[in-house]
Design a protein around this motif. Structure first.
Motif, PDB file in Angstrom:
ATOM      1  N   UNK A  40      -7.443 -49.511 -19.822  1.00 54.50           N
ATOM      2  CA  UNK A  40      -6.212 -49.048 -19.177  1.00 54.50           C
ATOM      3  C   UNK A  40      -5.032 -49.967 -19.450  1.00 54.50           C
ATOM      4  N   UNK A  41      -5.223 -51.026 -20.214  1.00 58.63           N
ATOM      5  CA  UNK A  41      -4.204 -52.074 -20.242  1.00 58.63           C
ATOM      6  C   UNK A  41      -3.212 -51.927 -21.391  1.00 58.63           C
ATOM      7  N   UNK A  42      -3.548 -51.112 -22.351  1.00 54.83           N
ATOM      8  CA  UNK A  42      -2.734 -51.033 -23.572  1.00 54.83           C
ATOM      9  C   UNK A  42      -1.271 -50.716 -23.309  1.00 54.83           C
ATOM     10  N   UNK A  75      -7.962 -33.865 -28.382  1.00 53.49           N
ATOM     11  CA  UNK A  75      -6.553 -34.103 -28.091  1.00 53.49           C
ATOM     12  C   UNK A  75      -6.428 -34.294 -26.579  1.00 53.49           C
ATOM     13  N   UNK A  76      -5.605 -35.261 -26.190  1.00 59.99           N
ATOM     14  CA  UNK A  76      -5.377 -35.438 -24.747  1.00 59.99           C
ATOM     15  C   UNK A  76      -4.696 -34.198 -24.167  1.00 59.99           C
ATOM     16  N   UNK A  77      -5.072 -33.866 -22.947  1.00 60.00           N
ATOM     17  CA  UNK A  77      -4.428 -32.731 -22.272  1.00 60.00           C
ATOM     18  C   UNK A  77      -2.916 -32.952 -22.243  1.00 60.00           C
ATOM     19  N   UNK A  78      -2.166 -31.912 -22.641  1.00 58.33           N
ATOM     20  CA  UNK A  78      -0.695 -31.965 -22.644  1.00 58.33           C
ATOM     21  C   UNK A  78      -0.171 -33.088 -23.532  1.00 58.33           C
ATOM     22  N   UNK A  79      -1.071 -33.630 -24.396  1.00 61.15           N
ATOM     23  CA  UNK A  79      -0.661 -34.763 -25.256  1.00 61.15           C
ATOM     24  C   UNK A  79      -0.123 -35.930 -24.435  1.00 61.15           C
ATOM     25  N   UNK A  80      -0.612 -36.010 -23.200  1.00 58.43           N
ATOM     26  CA  UNK A  80      -0.237 -37.160 -22.349  1.00 58.43           C
ATOM     27  C   UNK A  80      -1.072 -38.360 -22.767  1.00 58.43           C
ATOM     28  N   UNK A  85      -2.847 -43.666 -14.001  1.00 59.72           N
ATOM     29  CA  UNK A  85      -3.254 -42.332 -14.463  1.00 59.72           C
ATOM     30  C   UNK A  85      -3.973 -42.480 -15.778  1.00 59.72           C
ATOM     31  N   UNK A  86      -4.704 -41.486 -16.169  1.00 59.73           N
ATOM     32  CA  UNK A  86      -5.368 -41.497 -17.483  1.00 59.73           C
ATOM     33  C   UNK A  86      -5.485 -40.066 -17.973  1.00 59.73           C
ATOM     34  N   UNK A  87      -5.466 -39.916 -19.318  1.00 65.52           N
ATOM     35  CA  UNK A  87      -5.722 -38.609 -19.942  1.00 65.52           C
ATOM     36  C   UNK A  87      -6.499 -38.936 -21.196  1.00 65.52           C
ATOM     37  N   UNK A 113      -6.088 -34.637 -17.078  1.00 67.19           N
ATOM     38  CA  UNK A 113      -5.128 -35.679 -16.678  1.00 67.19           C
ATOM     39  C   UNK A 113      -5.521 -36.057 -15.264  1.00 67.19           C
ATOM     40  N   UNK A 114      -5.781 -37.345 -15.044  1.00 70.20           N
ATOM     41  CA  UNK A 114      -6.284 -37.785 -13.729  1.00 70.20           C
ATOM     42  C   UNK A 114      -5.400 -38.907 -13.192  1.00 70.20           C
ATOM     43  N   UNK A 115      -5.286 -38.992 -11.891  1.00 68.83           N
ATOM     44  CA  UNK A 115      -4.547 -40.128 -11.339  1.00 68.83           C
ATOM     45  C   UNK A 115      -5.486 -41.051 -10.581  1.00 68.83           C
ATOM     46  N   UNK A 116      -5.072 -42.311 -10.503  1.00 67.51           N
ATOM     47  CA  UNK A 116      -5.819 -43.346  -9.786  1.00 67.51           C
ATOM     48  C   UNK A 116      -5.054 -43.614  -8.496  1.00 67.51           C
TER      49      UNK A 116
END
Ligand code: SF4
Length: 767
Positions: free
Chosen positions: A120-122, A351-356, A475-477, A482-485
């Motif tokens: 998650x750090x990038x 591919x990430x959802x919604x390219x997020x 958040x992550x995708x 797409x999910x939120x923390x």
């Protein structure tokens, strides 16, 4: 007794804690402002209530008596463990003052920003590095940059997109979605997904497919749970994955078992690939890989004749083979010529959802965030980009082997400081001593972590306490949904890694304050815009959103026919030719701008150390040490101090074959020296008939939190950590891949003095 709690917070895991590359749904039970229990969320379509032991042990992790709860500054010589508590403002002032002084004297490029694995750090890392003005964003210590990068690079060259094994993870209804078909075969290549936590992939999905009828082909030097259930187990010599893939390609092509329609319509370079594969007849491949040719042929046939509709799930050993990108290319070619790209049950395009995305992975996304001019500047100054064209053309990271060398030589330009976040390089880097010396040579080191470890203790000048996923927003995708923390509690003065990075980025570049006046909240809402929702909207709707818009670029299958992969909307792939490039023009073009030329076709390269490439060394050190097997309770160098986890795997061991134990008169459980030219470490013998007699298997990242942390002992890292024996600087021609994590030669030496017996394992407060 029924457990008491006031409320349950539903959230998503993404590291700071379990070591996540995935995004399990989790439930946090809170009582009087403390998390009293953590478990998987049964309503979450990623993990259906499951998780891993590290998730279940989160309360011990969060409330560990030795957790760092406030900022610290070093007050004694480095290594003596003397730190004083300071405020966040004092800490930020100290960092700003030192980093700005270095920028004045040497330029911003004199600071390297170091992260651990690409969790998650990038995003925050690139934010603080680029707003400080440094081009040097790194996974320092990761020899050869050999972790997923080589596989991603190969896929980008061959098919223009990432692919993963299709375990229905792109559909919210999962296995019940009418569009989905189960893989006939899953080839699990160099991965133990049920024990690790692969990139954007939940390991137990493989089990879910097996339960529903998928058969397994497993490629692994070591027997494990999956090999015991596999129809075919190819127990190859470590580091020879490239030869095996070329042998399988040759067998499939020679027998006509490939998908002629897909190859003719969608592939380029098939004839050249066929010619190259003819150089790897199965007799030769069998002698290289130790796998009988009959087994290779049977596995290749089973996979090819059950295609399209079979998948390959692969892992790190491919990146860590002598030329990781090229090995990945050969395996990508396997699922391409069998017609398994983006088909049900095959290697579905990811591919990430919604390219997020939480952050820019490659130069294209970087240009999208900071503009072409900025990228041009960064690319020119990035460490290693003068040697490796790939670093100019593709990924944002610097070349770690070149970087550690430059930290010591200060050539071609000085490196004076580091920012280390979610990484423990002193206990994880290939050639630990070299990285220890390089970090000690810095004028100033900032470390953001949760516990003291060999890195904080030996090189940190300022330590900032990070929050766990249960204490932060995010958040992550990766890839769906797409999910939120969502945070449940605060612990001490610990802060969200993203917030720390944003705070410092805004200090280094006050303009950023105008762009994100509310800091991370604005950054997240900006990155989430393509979903049409803000963080708060997603929170209100339960924490995730599945990208399932029919016809969109993030919904499978056969998107290459629908013209949703290429920027110009034409059918085809996101490659220079629009086709699957079995002979990669991109690889050749990127490679051509570096010092070493890159072959556009796959080939096999013998490991840097082996019976064939270093026969004299092999005479002295006849065993191949394979590091990095996955533990169900530890993630890299983490979790050795968590009692529930440590009691499951208390000692740093070495797995050896019974014949080796007999020859060296070693008993199960006795301590033994493992040594080579670079040093020696001690490990506890674990006899395992499931590994090849010419190999030994060890877990990496070991240090002993229950022992003295101050230098020189550094929690016994020098004593037990296998990376003391692993070299760095053995990277591939692209700068991506290689190194010798799986192929370092060693010998075992019986401990005649019977010492040192390991101290009792009590990791809950060493008071
Ligand atoms: S299985 Fe992976 S994603 Fe899930 S909690 Fe564990 S480490 Fe995190």
């Amino acid at each position: 007794m029924r457990m008491e709690y006031d409320r349950i917070v539903n959230t998503t895991t993404w590291s700071a804690g379990p070591g996540c590359h995935g995004g399990c749904g989790a439930k946090l039970y809170v009582k009087d402002g403390r998390v009293v229990k953590v478990e998987g969320d049964e309503n979450h379509p990623w993990n259906f209530g499951r998780g891993c032991s590290r998730l279940l042990a989160m309360t011990q992790y969060m409330y560990h008596p030795e957790r760092i709860l406030w900022p610290l500054k070093r007050v004694g010589p480095r290594g003596d463990g003397n730190f004083a508590r300071i405020s966040w403002d004092e800490a930020y002032d100290l960092i700003e003052e030192n980093f700005n002084k270095i920028k004045e004297n040497y330029g911003a490029k004199a600071v390297i920003f170091i992260q651990g694995t690409g969790r998650d750090i990038g995003g925050p890392m690139s934010l603080v590095a680029y707003n400080y003005g440094s081009p040097n964003w790194s996974q320092l210590g990761l020899g050869g940059q050999a972790c997923y990068g080589p596989r991603l690079g190969a896929m980008s060259c061959i098919q223009g997109d990432t692919s993963v094994a299709d375990c229905s993870q792109f559909f919210e209804k999962r296995f019940d979605d009418p569009r989905y078909r189960l893989p006939n075969y899953i080839v699990v290549w160099g991965q133990d997904p049920t024990r690790g936590c692969p990139d954007g992939f939940y390991g137990n999905w493989i089990i879910d497919c097996m339960k529903r009828g998928s058969k397994l082909i497993v490629v692994d030097p070591r027997q494990n749970f999956l090999t015991s259930r596999a129809e075919h187990h190819l127990q190859l010599r470590p580091g020879t994955d490239g030869a095996l893939a070329l042998g399988m390609l040759g067998a499939i092509i020679e027998n006509g078992w490939y998908n002629k329609e897909f190859v003719e319509k969608w592939c380029l370079g098939f004839e050249e690939l066929a010619e190259r594969a003819r150089e790897y007849p199965l007799d030769r491949v069998a002698s290289i890989t130790w796998v009988p040719k009959e087994q290779i042929l049977a596995a290749a046939k089973a996979y090819a004749l059950a295609s399209p509709g079979s998948a390959i799930q692969w892992g790190l050993p491919i990146d860590q083979a002598p030329d990781g990108v090229i090995v990945a290319q050969a395996i990508n070619d396997l699922w391409a010529i069998t017609g398994n790209i983006d088909v049900p049950g095959g290697n579905v395009i990811a591919r990430n959802a919604y390219h997020v995305s939480a952050y820019p992975f490659d130069n294209y996304q970087l240009a999208d965030m900071y503009g072409d001019d900025f990228v041009e500047q960064v690319v020119q100054k990035r460490i290693g980009s003068d040697e490796y064209g790939w670093l100019r053309k593709w990924r944002c990271y610097i070349q770690p082997d070149v970087a550690v060398r430059q930290m010591l030589t200060q050539n071609p330009y000085p490196i004076k400081a580091t920012w280390i976040q979610t990484a423990n390089p002193v206990a994880n880097a290939a050639d630990m001593r070299l990285h220890y010396e390089a970090l000690r040579a810095m004028d100033f080191n900032v470390v953001i972590d949760l516990f003291h470890n060999p890195t904080t203790m030996s090189v940190a000048d300022v330590i900032l306490p990070a929050a766990t996923f249960a204490e932060r927003t995010g958040f992550r995708a990766w890839f769906q949904p797409v999910q939120i923390i969502s945070p449940a509690v605060n612990v001490g003065e610990c802060r969200n890694d993203w917030e720390i990075a944003m705070d410092m980025a805004q200090r280094f570049n006050p303009e950023l304050k105008k762009r994100y006046p509310n800091g991370i909240k604005d950054y997240m809402d900006w990155r989430l815009e393509p979903t049409g929702m803000t963080y708060a909207d997603l929170q209100a709707r339960g924490g995730w959103k599945w990208g399932d818009e029919e016809g969109s670029a993030w919904v499978p299958y056969k998107r290459y026919e629908r013209g949703v992969l290429r920027a110009d909307g034409k059918p085809g792939f996101r490659t220079p030719s629009g086709k699957v490039e079995l002979k990669s023009s991109q690889n050749a073009e990127w490679g051509a701008t570096g010092v070493t030329r890159v072959d556009p076709l796959p080939y096999y390269q013998e490991p840097f150390e082996s019976e064939m490439s270093t026969p004299d060394l092999f005479k002295k050190y006849p065993l191949i040490m394979v590091t990095g097997r996955r533990s169900a309770v530890f993630f890299h160098s983490e979790h050795r101090n968590i009692p529930w986890l440590r009691e499951c795997d208390p000692h740093p061991d070495v797995e050896i074959h019974p014949s080796v134990a007999r020859d060296l008169k070693l008993e199960n459980g006795e301590w033994v020296w493992i040594e080579n030219e670079r040093g020696r470490i001690r490990r506890k013998v674990k006899i395992n008939a499931g590994i090849h007699p010419k190999t030994v298997s060890v877990l990496h990242g070991w240090w002993l939190p229950e022992t003295e942390g101050r230098a020189p002992n550094l929690f016994s890292a020098w004593d037990v950590n296998c990376n003391v024996l692993v070299p760095t600087g053995a990277q591939s021609r692209t700068g991506y891949g290689g190194n010798a994590y799986k192929t370092t030669l060693v010998r075992l030496v019986k401990m005649h003095d019977g010492s040192p017996a390991a101290p009792p394992v009590s990791v809950w407060g060493r008071g």
